[in-house]
Scaffold this active site. Structure first.
Site, PDB file in Angstrom:
ATOM      1  N   GLY A  71       0.831  -1.204   0.000  1.00 50.41           N
ATOM      2  CA  GLY A  71       0.000   0.000   0.000  1.00 50.41           C
ATOM      3  C   GLY A  71       0.861   1.248   0.000  1.00 50.41           C
ATOM      4  O   GLY A  71       2.062   1.163  -0.214  1.00 50.41           O
ATOM      5  N   ASN A  72       0.232   2.383   0.222  1.00 47.75           N
ATOM      6  CA  ASN A  72       1.005   3.626   0.305  1.00 47.75           C
ATOM      7  C   ASN A  72       0.382   4.532   1.355  1.00 47.75           C
ATOM      8  O   ASN A  72      -0.638   4.189   1.959  1.00 47.75           O
ATOM      9  CB  ASN A  72       1.102   4.304  -1.064  1.00 47.75           C
ATOM     10  CG  ASN A  72      -0.257   4.645  -1.627  1.00 47.75           C
ATOM     11  OD1 ASN A  72      -1.005   5.428  -1.052  1.00 47.75           O
ATOM     12  ND2 ASN A  72      -0.609   4.036  -2.750  1.00 47.75           N
ATOM     13  N   ARG A  73       1.006   5.688   1.577  1.00 44.94           N
ATOM     14  CA  ARG A  73       0.627   6.525   2.711  1.00 44.94           C
ATOM     15  C   ARG A  73      -0.492   7.515   2.402  1.00 44.94           C
ATOM     16  O   ARG A  73      -0.779   8.389   3.215  1.00 44.94           O
ATOM     17  CB  ARG A  73       1.875   7.284   3.206  1.00 44.94           C
ATOM     18  CG  ARG A  73       2.885   6.355   3.875  1.00 44.94           C
ATOM     19  CD  ARG A  73       4.250   6.999   3.959  1.00 44.94           C
ATOM     20  NE  ARG A  73       4.245   8.283   4.634  1.00 44.94           N
ATOM     21  CZ  ARG A  73       4.325   8.449   5.947  1.00 44.94           C
ATOM     22  NH1 ARG A  73       4.425   7.401   6.729  1.00 44.94           N
ATOM     23  NH2 ARG A  73       4.312   9.651   6.469  1.00 44.94           N
TER      24      ARG A  73
END
Ligand code: CTP
Length: 406
Positions: free
Chosen positions: A207-209
């Site tokens: 995933g990412n932030r």
């Protein structure tokens, strides 16, 4: 949008408090104008607290700002809920004894009246004649719902539920925007938001932030500017705005099919989502276990399609599609180039019309409320830079979008 919520003196007035919440959540500025009778049911402090604006029933309040004319002139939409039999009769006769009826005479915006009364009053020839007259003049009179009324009786005359009134009223104003109305009235805007999650197995993902805050702020700002918004939401830490049509997706491939499909019916597409550039080549059907040989696992990644580029390509190939495609660039800059230079290259590479540049880093932008954005145009014109909260940045971006649409 600037909305006037007129409230008549009926027991259903309390339901309008929920309607007010829906309008506010969707980013609209709402001024409530109750009748004196309505104040017997719901008091002024409720309307003032929920709308965040002063409330008055009389033409003799705030006389210095010529309230009785200004409110109606500045409105994009007037919704009267509940509209009592008395209020419908006053409106049909063109009476102007209080602030609400004055506003109804002044405004040239869409007017939606939502009747609520006992069945006998609704079916009375006088009421039906008033409704017919109002409709013949362009006022939209919603059909009352059927069901339980205040006493033991049931029948037509019930105020429809707040979410039904909300959707119905916004549809009217989008179909018949007033002259000089909100800048994106009648426009369909698709916004992608949040970060995609690329599954490795049933419990793990890459995933990412991205928090989705910027995309949600854009959805709210576009909706407030009158647009019909479709939000395509990947993983977000924040809730989508109420009243905005939202499709949930998980992966880049799901976001891709939702975005390409929605783009076909959109005037504007804004790609604010943080789309994973890569996904695991394989997704294990069951949880990946530690193995006894203590070997380090290897994850093979494959590239995800570039959705923004595909949107531009789809428009080019079909000769139709959104008038404006807006990309986002999250850049950190490095020893080989500054952020603006990277953004210029990205705009060119992706072929979109506008590119919004965010400078990102560990503590910059992701999940934060403050941001700094630069808006680059495909013409190469001097970028427009803006700093503030994500809500303010969203308003600046939407204002620029409206300007580009002319
Ligand atoms: N984007 C996209 N599809 C992808 C990756 C990104 O549509 N597979 C969109 C994003 O929604 C954003 C824009 O492209 O509007 C730029 O995203 P960014 O991650 O900054 O660009 P990349 O193409 O990934 O470039 P790089 O990682 O090389 O900087």
């Amino acid at each position: 949008m600037r909305i006037i919520l007129g409230v008549g003196g009926g027991i259903a007035a309390y339901k309008s408090a929920f309607l007010l919440r829906l309008f506010k959540e969707a980013g609209h500025e709402v001024t409530v104008i109750p009748t004196a009778a309505a104040e017997q049911f719901v008091g002024r402090p409720t309307w003032e607290a929920l709308s965040g604006r002063p409330v008055s029933t009389s033409v003799f309040d705030a006389v210095d700002t010529v309230n009785h004319v200004r409110l109606g002139q500045e409105a994009d939409l007037v919704v009267v809920a509940p509209a009592t039999a008395d209020l419908l009769a006053q409106a049909a006769a063109g009476l102007a004894g209080d602030l609400l009826t004055n506003t109804l005479l002044v405004t040239r915006a869409a007017v939606v009246m939502v009747p609520a009364m006992h069945t006998e009053m609704w079916q009375h020839p006088a009421t039906q004649a008033n409704v017919a007259l109002l409709r013949s003049r362009g006022t939209v009179v919603m059909e009352p719902a059927s069901g339980r009324l205040t006493g033991k009786d049931t029948g037509p005359g019930r105020l429809p539920e707040p979410d039904e009134i909300f959707a119905f009223a916004l549809r009217q104003v989008r179909e018949a925007p007033a002259a000089g109305a909100s800048p994106l009235l009648g426009k369909r805007v698709v916004i992608t938001a949040g970060g995609t999650r690329e599954p490795l197995d049933p419990v793990r993902f890459l995933g990412n932030r991205s928090s989705g805050k910027q995309g949600v702020a854009l959805a709210r700002a576009a909706s407030a500017a009158g647009a019909e918004v479709e939000l395509i939401a990947a993983h977000m830490d924040v809730a989508p705005p109420e009243g905005v049509k939202t499709a949930r997706v998980e992966t880049a491939l799901q976001l891709r099919s939702a975005a390409l499909d929605a783009a076909g019916r959109a005037d504007v597409v804004i790609m604010a989502a943080a789309v994973a550039d890569f996904r695991p080549a394989e997704q294990a059907g069951t949880k990946i276990k530690k193995r006894d040989d203590a070997a380090d696992p290897v994850i093979t990644l494959v590239r995800n399609p570039d959705i923004l580029q595909e949107l531009v390509q789809q428009r080019r190939d079909s000769g139709t599609g959104p008038e404006l495609i807006v990309g986002f660039a999250a850049e950190t800059g490095d020893s080989r180039g500054d952020v603006l230079e990277y953004a210029r290259q990205k705009l060119e590479r992706k072929g979109c019309d506008l590119l919004v540049l965010n400078q990102v880093g560990q503590d910059l932008v992701f999940g934060q409320d403050q941001t700094s954005v630069s808006i680059l145009h495909r013409s190469g014109d001097e970028p427009q830079t803006f700093s503030g909260t994500k809500d303010e940045a969203a308003e600046a971006i939407i204002a620029r979008v409206a300007e580009e649409l002319g």
